[in-house]
Design a protein around this motif. Structure first.
Motif, PDB file in Angstrom:
ATOM      1  N   LEU A   1     -44.711 -24.851  29.064  1.00  0.00           N
ATOM      2  CA  LEU A   1     -45.083 -23.942  29.891  1.00  0.00           C
ATOM      3  C   LEU A   1     -44.858 -25.108  31.177  1.00  0.00           C
ATOM      4  CD1 LEU A   1     -47.458 -21.256  29.089  1.00  0.00           C
ATOM      5  CD2 LEU A   1     -45.103 -21.085  29.058  1.00  0.00           C
TER       6      LEU A   1
ATOM      7  N   THR B   1     -38.943 -28.429  37.565  1.00  0.00           N
ATOM      8  CA  THR B   1     -37.345 -27.620  37.419  1.00  0.00           C
ATOM      9  C   THR B   1     -36.670 -28.602  37.470  1.00  0.00           C
ATOM     10  OG1 THR B   1     -37.887 -28.214  39.729  1.00  0.00           O
ATOM     11  CG2 THR B   1     -38.982 -25.552  38.178  1.00  0.00           C
TER      12      THR B   1
ATOM     13  N   ILE C   1     -39.702 -22.868  29.151  1.00  0.00           N
ATOM     14  CA  ILE C   1     -39.866 -21.365  30.917  1.00  0.00           C
ATOM     15  C   ILE C   1     -40.917 -22.159  32.197  1.00  0.00           C
ATOM     16  CG2 ILE C   1     -42.123 -20.341  29.925  1.00  0.00           C
ATOM     17  CD1 ILE C   1     -40.271 -17.636  31.021  1.00  0.00           C
ATOM     18  N   THR C   2     -40.242 -22.016  32.980  1.00  0.00           N
ATOM     19  CA  THR C   2     -40.647 -22.670  34.184  1.00  0.00           C
ATOM     20  C   THR C   2     -41.751 -21.515  35.244  1.00  0.00           C
ATOM     21  OG1 THR C   2     -39.030 -22.158  35.554  1.00  0.00           O
ATOM     22  CG2 THR C   2     -38.799 -24.396  34.869  1.00  0.00           C
ATOM     23  N   LYS C   3     -42.666 -22.032  35.909  1.00  0.00           N
ATOM     24  CA  LYS C   3     -43.674 -21.193  36.287  1.00  0.00           C
ATOM     25  C   LYS C   3     -43.042 -20.813  37.804  1.00  0.00           C
ATOM     26  CE  LYS C   3     -47.907 -22.705  33.726  1.00  0.00           C
ATOM     27  NZ  LYS C   3     -48.932 -23.866  34.580  1.00  0.00           N
TER      28      LYS C   3
ATOM     29  N   PHE D   1     -43.709 -17.371  36.119  1.00  0.00           N
ATOM     30  CA  PHE D   1     -42.587 -16.703  35.104  1.00  0.00           C
ATOM     31  C   PHE D   1     -43.217 -14.965  34.955  1.00  0.00           C
ATOM     32  CE2 PHE D   1     -45.682 -19.244  32.588  1.00  0.00           C
ATOM     33  CZ  PHE D   1     -46.241 -18.132  32.064  1.00  0.00           C
TER      34      PHE D   1
ATOM     35  N   GLU E   1     -40.778 -11.772  29.866  1.00  0.00           N
ATOM     36  CA  GLU E   1     -39.700 -12.608  29.633  1.00  0.00           C
ATOM     37  C   GLU E   1     -40.242 -13.800  28.404  1.00  0.00           C
ATOM     38  OE1 GLU E   1     -37.449 -17.038  31.089  1.00  0.00           O
ATOM     39  OE2 GLU E   1     -38.014 -15.059  32.586  1.00  0.00           O
ATOM     40  N   LEU E   2     -41.444 -13.873  28.500  1.00  0.00           N
ATOM     41  CA  LEU E   2     -42.297 -15.751  27.628  1.00  0.00           C
ATOM     42  C   LEU E   2     -41.909 -14.513  26.597  1.00  0.00           C
ATOM     43  CD1 LEU E   2     -43.157 -17.631  27.172  1.00  0.00           C
ATOM     44  CD2 LEU E   2     -44.891 -17.299  28.008  1.00  0.00           C
TER      45      LEU E   2
ATOM     46  N   TYR F   1     -33.867 -15.223  27.565  1.00  0.00           N
ATOM     47  CA  TYR F   1     -33.078 -16.279  28.960  1.00  0.00           C
ATOM     48  C   TYR F   1     -32.688 -18.362  28.848  1.00  0.00           C
ATOM     49  CZ  TYR F   1     -34.057 -11.663  29.993  1.00  0.00           C
ATOM     50  OH  TYR F   1     -34.080  -9.927  30.123  1.00  0.00           O
TER      51      TYR F   1
END
Length: 236
Positions: free
Chosen positions: A83, A87, A104-106, A108, A112-113, A190
């Motif tokens: 997390l 980016t 996964i980038t904040k 989010f 999706e997570l 994703y």
């Protein structure tokens, strides 16, 4: 309540609280830590099924903990999702290279997570219909989730295992990165295409670490993606 346990490692209470509620909605048990020392103790004591790991943490970075988990044979195959607010491509690639299975980038979306978590857990516990596949001296055993070269086990992460398993079940056909994402990561997950390249590189490295170099089994198809071909096996 599901028997699946997720460890959330983040120093922001609001994020941990949001994730705990999202996980409990889908019946996952949630463990929490706000630093790498407590997180490692929880991993050792409770063996969660998956770790959601923030990049920036007090007392050391998430990457530091990730390296520690991947060095330990007992936790090496534990799936980890990073997390991060970082980016930049170099940071993302660094996390994947160290051993993260996804990132996964904040900010989010929790849905999706959750989709990514479910996909990773399916991959970690899944198996193809063929329990044992072999190309020359390379053997993949789906039941034990181990790969052997000339009867010696190869060190391979869960994502690389799943990639190899898919390739060996579908030889001599070229797949695009998007097709591999759909087949190995899951159609509703994703993940960026460059993630495939990182894991292909790690798979080739694992296949070259034995007595013979079998990395040539994974062929780059210019303008398309990748193909698994028995013709790439070493001879002699």
């Amino acid at each position: 309540m599901s028997d699946r346990t997720v460890l959330v490692v983040d120093d922001e209470f609001a994020i941990r609280d949001m994730l705990r509620m999202a996980l409990e909605i889908v019946d996952y048990r949630c463990l929490e830590a706000d630093n790498i020392q407590d997180a490692h103790a929880i991993v050792v004591d409770q063996r969660p099924d998956i770790v959601l790991l923030d990049w920036m943490l007090p007392g050391g970075s998430g990457i530091e903990l990730l390296r520690r988990l991947k060095r330990d044979e007992a936790t090496r195959e534990m799936p980890v999702i990073m997390l991060t607010a970082k980016t930049a491509e170099d940071n993302v690639i660094q996390g994947l290279d160290v051993g993260a299975d996804d990132y996964i980038t904040k900010p989010f979306a929790p849905r999706e997570l959750i989709a990514r978590i479910k996909a990773l857990l399916r991959r970690a516990g899944g198996a193809e219909a063929n329990e044992r596949m072999q190309v020359s001296e390379l053997v993949l055993d789906s039941k034990s989730r181990r790969v052997f070269l000339a009867d010696e086990p190869l060190d391979m992460g869960p994502t690389e295992f799943n990639l190899l398993q898919f390739f060996m079940a579908h030889p001599e056909r070229a797949y695009t990165r998007n097709q591999l994402l759909d087949q190995v990561w899951g159609a509703n997950v994703y993940v960026e295409e460059r993630t495939v390249d990182v894991h292909i590189r790690r798979l080739r490295k694992a296949l070259s670490a034995g007595a013979k170099d079998y990395s040539g089994l994974i062929q780059t198809v210019r303008g398309t993606g990748y193909r698994f071909s028995a013709r790439g096996a070493p001879t002699g």
